[in-house]
Design a protein around this motif. Sequence first.
Motif: not given
Ligand SMILES: Cc1ncc(COP(=O)(O)O)c(C=O)c1O
Length: 226
Positions: A139-141, A167-169
């Motif tokens: 995932g993004g985090t 927001f980066h996770g």
């Molecule tokens: C810009 C950004 N970075 C990181 C994330 C985190 O992603 P994840 O929820 O898949 O871990 C998100 C999630 O919304 C995001 O919008």
Amino acid sequence: MTHPSDNRADVPSEGDSNRSSYRQAWQFRHIDRQTQAWLDRDARAYLRQSLSTPCLNLLDSCQGTTLTDRQGREILDFHGNSVHQVGYGHPRVIAAIKAQLDRLPFCPRRYTNIPAIALAEKLAEITPMPLGKVLLVPGGTSAVGMALKLARTATGRFKTISMWDSFHGASLDAISVGGEALFRSGIGPLLPGCVHVPPADPYRCVWNANGDCAACDLKCAATSNT
Ligand SMILES: Cc1ncc(COP(=O)(O)O)c(C=O)c1O
């Protein structure tokens, strides 16, 4: 257990945990007793997540751009979490997932397989910037965490610069580079060297300069904090 958003009962919040009187009034008018009973069970069974719970409503199905709730109402999804661009339940996606699950549902990384190689090659081919290698993550985090490690390894440096309110996770490394107070507060020491700067946005200027950047002397460019 209290939650940061509980203290803001009448302040509409950015996330889905909006606990304002407006939301309560909406739920009172539109959520029936059966749905409410499921929402209560959800709240009892799950740890509460910042900005995600308590849940607003109970879904039954989704297709294309439409979510359908248990009371049969259809909701047009304008958001899609930025990952559903082909729509919910696209028949070609469902067929491909089913076929792959039937044939090879998991591949330990000591081995590889032809669809995985083809996917990495395709991603490298269509990515705008030259991309030599692919690393698939859950995932993004995790992507942010791994990018931080890769950058440290490649540069030998550790400092980062990112925006207020970004927001980066929600993991410890991601909230360190993230700028949202809700995630960063009351959780102890975060990663060192994470510098945060205000967004350079004349339209929603933090100093209310109303687009007059010359008069403001670009305070945003001169401001940072860790
Ligand atoms: C810009 C950004 N970075 C990181 C994330 C985190 O992603 P994840 O929820 O898949 O871990 C998100 C999630 O919304 C995001 O919008």
